[in-house]
Design an enzyme around this catalytic site. Structure first.
Site, PDB file in Angstrom:
ATOM      1  N   ILE A   1       0.829  -1.209   0.000  1.00 55.88           N
ATOM      2  CA  ILE A   1       0.000   0.000   0.000  1.00 55.88           C
ATOM      3  C   ILE A   1       0.866   1.263   0.000  1.00 55.88           C
ATOM      4  O   ILE A   1       2.029   1.234   0.391  1.00 55.88           O
ATOM      5  CB  ILE A   1      -0.992   0.047   1.207  1.00 55.88           C
ATOM      6  CG1 ILE A   1      -0.238  -0.118   2.526  1.00 55.88           C
ATOM      7  CG2 ILE A   1      -2.089  -0.991   1.045  1.00 55.88           C
ATOM      8  CD1 ILE A   1      -1.081   0.315   3.731  1.00 55.88           C
ATOM      9  N   ASP A   2       0.241   2.360  -0.464  1.00 55.36           N
ATOM     10  CA  ASP A   2       0.884   3.674  -0.514  1.00 55.36           C
ATOM     11  C   ASP A   2       2.149   3.683  -1.377  1.00 55.36           C
ATOM     12  O   ASP A   2       3.054   4.492  -1.146  1.00 55.36           O
ATOM     13  CB  ASP A   2       1.225   4.184   0.901  1.00 55.36           C
ATOM     14  CG  ASP A   2      -0.029   4.350   1.754  1.00 55.36           C
ATOM     15  OD1 ASP A   2      -1.095   4.660   1.190  1.00 55.36           O
ATOM     16  OD2 ASP A   2       0.062   4.153   2.984  1.00 55.36           O
ATOM     17  N   ARG A   3       2.232   2.746  -2.331  1.00 55.62           N
ATOM     18  CA  ARG A   3       3.425   2.642  -3.194  1.00 55.62           C
ATOM     19  C   ARG A   3       4.693   2.360  -2.383  1.00 55.62           C
ATOM     20  O   ARG A   3       5.812   2.581  -2.856  1.00 55.62           O
ATOM     21  CB  ARG A   3       3.628   3.926  -4.016  1.00 55.62           C
ATOM     22  CG  ARG A   3       2.436   4.265  -4.934  1.00 55.62           C
ATOM     23  CD  ARG A   3       2.327   3.258  -6.087  1.00 55.62           C
ATOM     24  NE  ARG A   3       1.430   3.707  -7.143  1.00 55.62           N
ATOM     25  CZ  ARG A   3       0.276   3.107  -7.463  1.00 55.62           C
ATOM     26  NH1 ARG A   3      -0.156   2.065  -6.788  1.00 55.62           N
ATOM     27  NH2 ARG A   3      -0.452   3.558  -8.463  1.00 55.62           N
ATOM     28  N   MET A   4       4.496   1.859  -1.156  1.00 63.06           N
ATOM     29  CA  MET A   4       5.649   1.533  -0.307  1.00 63.06           C
ATOM     30  C   MET A   4       5.969   0.046  -0.471  1.00 63.06           C
ATOM     31  O   MET A   4       5.863  -0.756   0.461  1.00 63.06           O
ATOM     32  CB  MET A   4       5.337   1.895   1.153  1.00 63.06           C
ATOM     33  CG  MET A   4       5.235   3.391   1.369  1.00 63.06           C
ATOM     34  SD  MET A   4       6.857   4.175   1.242  1.00 63.06           S
ATOM     35  CE  MET A   4       7.491   3.795   2.889  1.00 63.06           C
ATOM     36  N   HIS A   5       6.364  -0.297  -1.680  1.00 63.46           N
ATOM     37  CA  HIS A   5       6.539  -1.700  -2.042  1.00 63.46           C
ATOM     38  C   HIS A   5       7.769  -2.324  -1.379  1.00 63.46           C
ATOM     39  O   HIS A   5       8.697  -1.623  -0.973  1.00 63.46           O
ATOM     40  CB  HIS A   5       6.678  -1.805  -3.559  1.00 63.46           C
ATOM     41  CG  HIS A   5       5.656  -1.012  -4.301  1.00 63.46           C
ATOM     42  ND1 HIS A   5       4.311  -1.172  -4.096  1.00 63.46           N
ATOM     43  CD2 HIS A   5       5.781  -0.007  -5.213  1.00 63.46           C
ATOM     44  CE1 HIS A   5       3.648  -0.328  -4.868  1.00 63.46           C
ATOM     45  NE2 HIS A   5       4.513   0.398  -5.543  1.00 63.46           N
TER      46      HIS A   5
END
Ligand SMILES: Cc1cc2nc3c(=O)[nH]c(=O)nc-3n(C[C@H](O)[C@H](O)[C@H](O)COP(=O)(O)O)c2cc1C
Ligand SMILES: Cc1ncc(COP(=O)(O)O)c(CN)c1O
Length: 191
Positions: A168-172
């Site tokens: 999520i939140d591009r916090m891969h």
């Protein structure tokens, strides 16, 4: 994460098969000419182990010529429905002839004739010319066409393998194995 990237790949590949992804073994192969011009295309992974990742192709195709002059490649597994991606980088070696022969002879008859009939990546005048070439070669070898000397396996011997998991939140999560003298090291990369 597993101690080495091939074991980790085995686990994710099993997940991709289990999830019913279409062509889970399809991977994008990027190569580059000696002059540095990059190209990419899809090929099928036909085997992997601690030695590397194997696919089969025409050695005189564009990718084959690239790899003859610059034997390095990058592979990309696009497992989008799982929000996963695996990238493999490494040197490329030709499979021993007996291994290529064993795989070639496991292919359906038509695919074996097809390998003979196609000067892969060359310009052809028409579909008819291609079909005529197929028929001609099928007449020449009504059964058991031999392994063409221009066809066989290539192995990407990994020096780096990155496992990407969407979060999520591009916090891969990005976890990269790197081959060093001491063995495999694992590092986390910023997403
Ligand atoms: C799903 C899929 C799998 C493919 N698998 C292979 C393969 O294993 N070997 C191969 O030579 N071409 C395969 N192809 C065709 C290649 O993508 C490509 O068109 C061909 O190898 C010629 O590439 P080149 O001119 O860059 O050498 C596949 C194409 C698709 C769409
Ligand atoms: C031209 C070509 N060569 C080789 C392959 C590898 O797969 P197979 O040996 O199963 O035909 C493919 C698969 N799409 C292909 O299109």
């Amino acid at each position: 994460m597993a101690p080495d990237p091939v074991s980790q790949f085995a686990s994710w590949f099993a997940d991709a098969v289990e999830a019913g992804l279409p062509e889970p073994n399809a991977m994008v192969l990027a190569t580059s000419s000696a002059g540095g011009l990059p190209t990419a295309r899809t090929v099928l992974l036909k085997g992997y182990d601690q030695q590397g990742f194997v696919f089969y192709t025409n050695y005189e195709s564009r990718k084959g010529r690239d790899l003859a002059e610059n034997p390095r490649a990058c592979l990309l597994f696009p497992w989008h429905p799982l929000r996963r991606q695996v990238r493999v980088e490494g040197k490329v070696t030709k499979l021993p002839r007996e291994d290529s022969a064993a795989y070639f002879h496991s292919r359906p008859y038509g695919s074996r004739i097809g390998a003979w009939a196609s000067r892969q990546s060359a310009v052809v005048r028409s579909r008819d010319e291609l079909d005529a070439r197929f028929r001609e070669l099928a007449e020449r070898w009504p059964e058991d066409p031999p392994l063409p000397d221009f066809w066989g396996g290539l192995r990407v011997v990994p020096s780096e393998v990155e496992f990407w998991q969407g979060q999520i939140d591009r916090m891969h999560d990005r976890l990269r194995y790197r081959h060093t003298k001491a063995g495999w090291t694992l590092e986390r990369l910023a997403p």
